[in-house]
Design an enzyme around this catalytic site. Sequence first.
Site, short mmCIF file in Angstrom:
data_model
loop_
_atom_site.label_atom_id
_atom_site.label_comp_id
_atom_site.label_asym_id
_atom_site.label_seq_id
_atom_site.Cartn_x
_atom_site.Cartn_y
_atom_site.Cartn_z
N TYR A 25 0.84 -1.19 0.00
CA TYR A 25 0.00 0.00 0.00
C TYR A 25 0.88 1.25 0.00
O TYR A 25 1.56 1.54 0.98
CB TYR A 25 -0.92 0.03 1.22
CG TYR A 25 -1.96 -1.07 1.28
CD1 TYR A 25 -2.24 -1.86 0.17
CD2 TYR A 25 -2.67 -1.32 2.44
CE1 TYR A 25 -3.19 -2.86 0.21
CE2 TYR A 25 -3.63 -2.33 2.50
CZ TYR A 25 -3.88 -3.09 1.39
OH TYR A 25 -4.82 -4.08 1.45
N LEU A 45 -22.07 1.12 -1.71
CA LEU A 45 -23.11 0.91 -0.70
C LEU A 45 -23.35 2.17 0.13
O LEU A 45 -24.12 2.16 1.07
CB LEU A 45 -22.74 -0.26 0.20
CG LEU A 45 -22.90 -1.65 -0.43
CD1 LEU A 45 -22.32 -2.73 0.47
CD2 LEU A 45 -24.37 -1.93 -0.73
N LYS A 48 -24.21 7.45 -2.73
CA LYS A 48 -24.01 8.84 -3.15
C LYS A 48 -23.90 9.00 -4.66
O LYS A 48 -23.94 10.13 -5.17
CB LYS A 48 -22.76 9.41 -2.48
CG LYS A 48 -21.46 8.74 -2.90
CD LYS A 48 -20.27 9.39 -2.19
CE LYS A 48 -18.96 8.73 -2.58
NZ LYS A 48 -17.80 9.36 -1.88
#
Length: 386
Positions: A114, A265, A268
């Site tokens: 990451y 989920l 928007k």
Amino acid sequence: MARWLTTVPIFVACICLVLFLAKSSNLGTGHVPATRRGTIGAGGAILLGGAGGVAPRTFAKERAFKVPKMGIGAWAWGDPLFWGYDKSQDPALNEVFNYCVSNGVNFFDTAEIYGLGRSETLIGQFSKSFQERPLIATKFAPFPWRGSRKDVVKACKESINRLGVDQIDLYQIHFPGAFKNKNYWDGLGDCYEQGLVKSVGVSNYGVDALKGIKKTLDERGIPLASNQIQYSLLYRYPEENGLRATCEDMGVDILAYSPLCLGFLVGKYTPENLPKGPRAVLGKKLLSDPDYLELLSTMQRVADIHGATKPQVALAWCIAKGTCPIPGARNLRQAKENVAAVGLTLTPEDILLLDTASEKVKPVIAPEANPFPKYDKELGIRMYDS
């Protein structure tokens, strides 16, 4: 049944892996600083000597790491390719970290890939503000040119350096390898026995792979703590293929990544307001499905009953299913919303409504499209299911 898997972000993650390994010489020496002093963990006596040596672990059947109700996923912390990270975001991320820890969510999941190690470094820096260190999980990337058990131990030590800790609370294999998986399992066990980690787990492992590593670790008296898999209202394959049941039968906790399905989920997005980048294509497909819109409406109805929000309902659903969701959070608003979900308890009626609505959503893409290696020909077992 809704079938959700985003190949693009995983593909991007694979690119990150290549870059990471190409630059690994700049991400740590692989040695644990000699000045660090060890601690005694619940899984056995761990003593780091003055010269950086590690005393043998005294085994205990009870594993040291207990998976909490919820954690925070830190993929976006330091990742410029998919999440658009730059260092100007660090103060906001620090604020997120502080709020979560101060309000009871003190478990953070990261990985060496990451942000090419940046995510681990940030978590290590943020943790210094707290006398009691938060729980940290990170992951080893099993690329083909890292084929020995020593590679796992070396990578673990480099993660320890970036995190600035004596031990990692939970060390995981990020995804199945195409081969040499037995070496990775042995290396994971070596990390445990050398006292570098308190607990070990895997990620994206299927039923057969889970049984394989469990057997290997059991032979050494090492508990397998967890399997981190994709699981949400829009991705329930682990219920269909027996993966969730296998984890439960084996006493392996489930960490649910992408519990909000990359924001789909949250509710928007609209046809006029699609997410940027590769998620836009997926958004168009979902928004053209009336059953997806009905799922969002059902989530809102449940949220209204409890004075909550749709994301909180999605996270509470994961918790109700016995998993530990690890949503991302890049700002204080998201952090507050995530933390509040821990206190939301759904009723059986709520869960039935959500289950029924989610089952009607049309498939977007099947797990078979995922680029994770599916089989290990050396071991003769299937490695990835969903």
